[in-house]
Design a protein around this motif. Sequence first.
Motif, PDB file in Angstrom:
ATOM      1  N   LYS A 132       0.798  -0.905  -0.122  1.00  0.00           N
ATOM      2  CA  LYS A 132      -0.039   0.213   0.249  1.00  0.00           C
ATOM      3  C   LYS A 132       1.079   1.282   0.368  1.00  0.00           C
ATOM      4  O   LYS A 132       0.351   1.699  -0.437  1.00  0.00           O
ATOM      5  CB  LYS A 132      -0.775   0.123   1.209  1.00  0.00           C
ATOM      6  N   TYR A 133       1.902   0.970   0.485  1.00  0.00           N
ATOM      7  CA  TYR A 133       2.786   2.497   0.538  1.00  0.00           C
ATOM      8  C   TYR A 133       3.232   2.390  -0.488  1.00  0.00           C
ATOM      9  O   TYR A 133       3.521   3.677  -0.953  1.00  0.00           O
ATOM     10  CB  TYR A 133       4.158   2.444   1.529  1.00  0.00           C
ATOM     11  N   LEU A 136       0.911   4.026  -3.276  1.00  0.00           N
ATOM     12  CA  LEU A 136       0.635   5.821  -2.790  1.00  0.00           C
ATOM     13  C   LEU A 136       2.071   5.986  -3.503  1.00  0.00           C
ATOM     14  O   LEU A 136       1.638   7.260  -3.732  1.00  0.00           O
ATOM     15  CB  LEU A 136       0.312   5.945  -1.325  1.00  0.00           C
ATOM     16  N   ARG A 140       1.482   8.813  -6.104  1.00  0.00           N
ATOM     17  CA  ARG A 140       2.392  10.325  -6.308  1.00  0.00           C
ATOM     18  C   ARG A 140       3.367  10.749  -7.389  1.00  0.00           C
ATOM     19  O   ARG A 140       3.288  11.867  -8.064  1.00  0.00           O
ATOM     20  CB  ARG A 140       3.285  10.486  -5.123  1.00  0.00           C
ATOM     21  N   GLU A 210       9.790   9.464   3.583  1.00  0.00           N
ATOM     22  CA  GLU A 210      10.208   8.930   4.451  1.00  0.00           C
ATOM     23  C   GLU A 210       9.418   8.548   5.611  1.00  0.00           C
ATOM     24  O   GLU A 210       9.201   7.657   6.142  1.00  0.00           O
ATOM     25  CB  GLU A 210      11.632   8.650   4.830  1.00  0.00           C
ATOM     26  N   GLU A 212       6.187  10.034   5.864  1.00  0.00           N
ATOM     27  CA  GLU A 212       4.551   9.519   5.741  1.00  0.00           C
ATOM     28  C   GLU A 212       4.674   7.943   5.080  1.00  0.00           C
ATOM     29  O   GLU A 212       3.876   6.621   5.960  1.00  0.00           O
ATOM     30  CB  GLU A 212       4.152  10.835   4.789  1.00  0.00           C
ATOM     31  N   LEU A 213       5.799   8.058   4.156  1.00  0.00           N
ATOM     32  CA  LEU A 213       5.677   6.343   3.488  1.00  0.00           C
ATOM     33  C   LEU A 213       6.335   5.836   3.617  1.00  0.00           C
ATOM     34  O   LEU A 213       6.497   4.579   2.657  1.00  0.00           O
ATOM     35  CB  LEU A 213       5.492   6.344   1.763  1.00  0.00           C
ATOM     36  N   ARG A 283       9.398  19.126   2.949  1.00  0.00           N
ATOM     37  CA  ARG A 283       8.508  18.968   2.356  1.00  0.00           C
ATOM     38  C   ARG A 283       7.486  19.619   1.630  1.00  0.00           C
ATOM     39  O   ARG A 283       6.413  19.129   2.949  1.00  0.00           O
ATOM     40  CB  ARG A 283       8.657  17.543   2.654  1.00  0.00           C
ATOM     41  N   PRO A 284       6.337  19.821   1.043  1.00  0.00           N
ATOM     42  CA  PRO A 284       5.853  20.482   0.522  1.00  0.00           C
ATOM     43  C   PRO A 284       4.227  18.979   0.655  1.00  0.00           C
ATOM     44  O   PRO A 284       5.016  18.330   0.323  1.00  0.00           O
ATOM     45  CB  PRO A 284       5.876  20.829  -0.444  1.00  0.00           C
ATOM     46  N   ARG A 285       3.240  19.775   0.916  1.00  0.00           N
ATOM     47  CA  ARG A 285       2.200  18.281   0.890  1.00  0.00           C
ATOM     48  C   ARG A 285       2.052  18.418  -0.940  1.00  0.00           C
ATOM     49  O   ARG A 285       2.003  19.431  -1.277  1.00  0.00           O
ATOM     50  CB  ARG A 285       0.924  19.111   1.695  1.00  0.00           C
ATOM     51  N   PHE A 286       1.483  17.023  -1.077  1.00  0.00           N
ATOM     52  CA  PHE A 286       0.848  16.670  -2.272  1.00  0.00           C
ATOM     53  C   PHE A 286       0.254  17.276  -2.880  1.00  0.00           C
ATOM     54  O   PHE A 286       0.449  18.184  -4.549  1.00  0.00           O
ATOM     55  CB  PHE A 286       0.320  15.593  -2.288  1.00  0.00           C
ATOM     56  N   GLN A 288      -0.401  20.308  -2.471  1.00  0.00           N
ATOM     57  CA  GLN A 288       0.345  22.227  -2.500  1.00  0.00           C
ATOM     58  C   GLN A 288       1.143  21.765  -3.861  1.00  0.00           C
ATOM     59  O   GLN A 288       1.305  22.258  -4.480  1.00  0.00           O
ATOM     60  CB  GLN A 288       1.013  22.385  -1.473  1.00  0.00           C
TER      61      GLN A 288
ATOM     62  N   LEU B  13      -4.873   1.166   5.285  1.00  0.00           N
ATOM     63  CA  LEU B  13      -3.626   1.558   5.701  1.00  0.00           C
ATOM     64  C   LEU B  13      -2.935   1.526   6.608  1.00  0.00           C
ATOM     65  O   LEU B  13      -4.437   2.190   8.241  1.00  0.00           O
ATOM     66  CB  LEU B  13      -3.175   2.801   5.387  1.00  0.00           C
ATOM     67  N   HIS B  19       6.633   2.662  12.102  1.00  0.00           N
ATOM     68  CA  HIS B  19       6.753   3.179  11.103  1.00  0.00           C
ATOM     69  C   HIS B  19       7.195   4.761  11.549  1.00  0.00           C
ATOM     70  O   HIS B  19       7.843   4.638  12.719  1.00  0.00           O
ATOM     71  CB  HIS B  19       5.068   3.613  10.734  1.00  0.00           C
ATOM     72  N   SER B  21       7.602   7.759  11.788  1.00  0.00           N
ATOM     73  CA  SER B  21       6.695   9.374  12.444  1.00  0.00           C
ATOM     74  C   SER B  21       5.578   8.426  13.236  1.00  0.00           C
ATOM     75  O   SER B  21       5.046   9.337  13.674  1.00  0.00           O
ATOM     76  CB  SER B  21       6.833   9.908  11.321  1.00  0.00           C
ATOM     77  N   VAL B 125       7.573  17.138   8.800  1.00  0.00           N
ATOM     78  CA  VAL B 125       6.974  17.630   7.833  1.00  0.00           C
ATOM     79  C   VAL B 125       8.337  17.355   6.891  1.00  0.00           C
ATOM     80  O   VAL B 125       8.384  17.946   5.179  1.00  0.00           O
ATOM     81  CB  VAL B 125       7.241  18.913   8.492  1.00  0.00           C
ATOM     82  N   GLY B 126       9.697  17.075   6.567  1.00  0.00           N
ATOM     83  CA  GLY B 126      10.291  16.289   5.364  1.00  0.00           C
ATOM     84  C   GLY B 126      11.723  17.435   5.778  1.00  0.00           C
ATOM     85  O   GLY B 126      12.687  17.574   5.153  1.00  0.00           O
ATOM     86  N   ILE B 198       7.380  27.074   2.706  1.00  0.00           N
ATOM     87  CA  ILE B 198       6.839  25.553   2.843  1.00  0.00           C
ATOM     88  C   ILE B 198       6.887  24.962   4.425  1.00  0.00           C
ATOM     89  O   ILE B 198       5.112  24.397   4.338  1.00  0.00           O
ATOM     90  CB  ILE B 198       8.218  24.547   2.132  1.00  0.00           C
ATOM     91  N   ARG B 202       2.893  23.889   4.928  1.00  0.00           N
ATOM     92  CA  ARG B 202       2.369  22.730   5.504  1.00  0.00           C
ATOM     93  C   ARG B 202       1.881  22.832   6.910  1.00  0.00           C
ATOM     94  O   ARG B 202       0.955  21.970   7.075  1.00  0.00           O
ATOM     95  CB  ARG B 202       3.905  21.828   5.905  1.00  0.00           C
ATOM     96  N   VAL B 354       0.718  13.057   9.483  1.00  0.00           N
ATOM     97  CA  VAL B 354       1.974  12.460  10.143  1.00  0.00           C
ATOM     98  C   VAL B 354       2.431  13.939  10.803  1.00  0.00           C
ATOM     99  O   VAL B 354       2.960  13.772  12.385  1.00  0.00           O
ATOM    100  CB  VAL B 354       3.082  12.927   9.365  1.00  0.00           C
TER     101      VAL B 354
END
Lengths: 317, 369
Positions: A132-133, A136, A140, A210, A212-213, A283-286, A288, B13, B19, B21, B125-126, B198, B202, B354
């Motif tokens: 599933k990851y 996704l 993306r 990383e 998130e997925l 990291r920006p959101r998808f 966005q 999911l 995981h 985070s 958040v990256g 960013i 976010r 997250v």
Amino acid sequence: MTSPYPILSILGILIVTLTLAAGLIWLERRLLALWQDRYGPNRVGPFGLLQVLADMIKIFFKEDWIPPFADKAVFVAAPAIIVVTVLMSFAVVPVAPGIIVSDLDVGLLFVLAMSSLGVYSVVLAGWSSDNKYALLGGVRAAAQMLSYEVFMGLSLMGVVLLAGSFNLTAIVEAQRNLWFVAPQFLGFVLFLIAGAAETRRLPFDLPEAESELIAGFHSEYSGMKFGMFFVGEYLGVILISCLITILFFGGWLGPVLPPIVWFLIKVMFFIAFFILMRAALPRPRFDQLMSWGWKLMLPLALANLLITGAVVLAWRS
Amino acid sequence: MAQTFLDSTELVLNMGPQHPSTHGVLRVIVKLDGEKVLGTECVIGYLHRGVEKIAENRTYQMFAPYVDRMDYVAAISNGLGYCLAVEKLVSAEAPPRAQVVRVILTELNRIASHLLWLGTHALDVGAITPLFYTMREREYALNIFEQYCGARLTTHAFRIGGLQYEVYEDMEKDVLDFCRMFAPKIDEYEELLSGNRIWMERLINVGILNAEDCKAYGVTGPMLRAAGVNWDIRKAMPYSGYDKYDFEVPVRENGDTYDRYIVRMLEMRQSVRILEQAARGIPEGPIMAKVPKVLKPPVGEAYVSIEAPKGELGYFIVSDGSVQPYRLRVRPPSFVNLQALDKMARGSLVADLVAIIGTIDIVLGEVDR
């Protein structure tokens, strides 16, 4: 003007790019460490230079596991696609006068086509893993890379208009008097962003994301297949840096030093820039990312093309 | 119409317990429509050790180190809450010198806890770099703990009735040095994050939890203050002499992830203020109140809550007159705040989920106990 010794050129460029990609892994880890106030790899060999070698040995001897639920054929093919397509792109990259594998007249289009094919690797990896990851991540990747490719191509058309050619050597030659970054600054910025998105590096690493997925599209990959994605990513960074250098910063042109040195200096500068971007940005959101791409970047690229076209027309007439 | 494979269905999911985070062994079952979160369900208990039950089989003194293992990121706050609760039960009070040292260590621990939160939240958040910076500064605080009591994380710094250890020789100086060093570092973090486009996109308007919802769920701490409720137990029900210090309680209005971030950043600055005042004014005197070696509190019960870095941390102890608590109940802020996850995450995207888990600032040792 193709090189007189094609086999030599092919071998030379293959070896140099692959070595550079390996060196880049070391460079990135050291530079990130420098900016993050730590040491980075410094144990294996002088300055930790052999760390990459050690990692390579490790990754070759890892169990190469294919999940039983995966679509085997596609799963195996996916990592190869990315390395092959990126390496193919290097065929048309002129490193210095005469050092080029194939001086295609549609060189730029060839690079764009190859980078479009590279998307398949990520998407297929995500889908064939049956995770599933990974799914996704694959979704993306498909959305992100397809939409950023649109204005990646458009942002380069200004350069093509100014140079009057798709041939990368001709584009460099056209910059004898003025680097294209000056008249095409907007195009440069757009290409830089699109290029970063194409390589899926940190501000645009949503397919991996990383936190998130887990590892996104390559969650299920191990051993050298994972290594291929890794190498593909770094090759991609080198390729984009080469393209920026060629299209906007006059390629090998420069005073005093031999052309190839100038080329490498400029490429290294942009590679370092990509690494700095990774160190500095979240990291920006998808959603966005997509809305920036379609609502901001694409209109800007179109406007850039329109204005450049008008200016070129007025100049000629 | 026939169902084709293009008709998207919901995807369930399973995030965690392993995981990157979920900050430990939290497991969140997420129902997704594409990337949109339709609902979440938390599965907890992977780190359950039965701390409350253990308390019933230990004497009051013996149980004190166990509380450090709940919120191990803010072990000192845990210890303070427990000691205060038992002291209330036996009607003892720590001497002034001990109280000031307690405040110093607790506020240092608050900063250490917030630093860990900031680093991991930014990582979620990256942004990978802030983690290394916050760890670097956290080290200074941990070094002071180590110098004081020999342990860095699960410190067991306080004893019922006061302190076991005297202040070490240069402690005041070390704390003041830390304050001087740390204040500009907060600016450094804010420079990296606060104004970043960013980062703002976010966090702003992500995971909104308004004041009413906060109260309904019993959410406390920075999450509550970010929603506009001025509630800090250090001010509302002062303990350990917090009423003597001059500090403010940062409050924001929107209750989104960005406001929670800002509130915690401001809290670190306020903690520095408290630290400076406390380190300059450590009074002379004993560090231990007169508490019998064999502690047999009278029959009764006591509840004490303190402002831990994550929210209201409460201890409820029932005594039957023996050397062991009859029942000990902990009100862990992480556990209570985690309840609001579904409320905040519903309708957002996976990436937001997250960020929201990060902003709650949970420690699974405390959620599961």
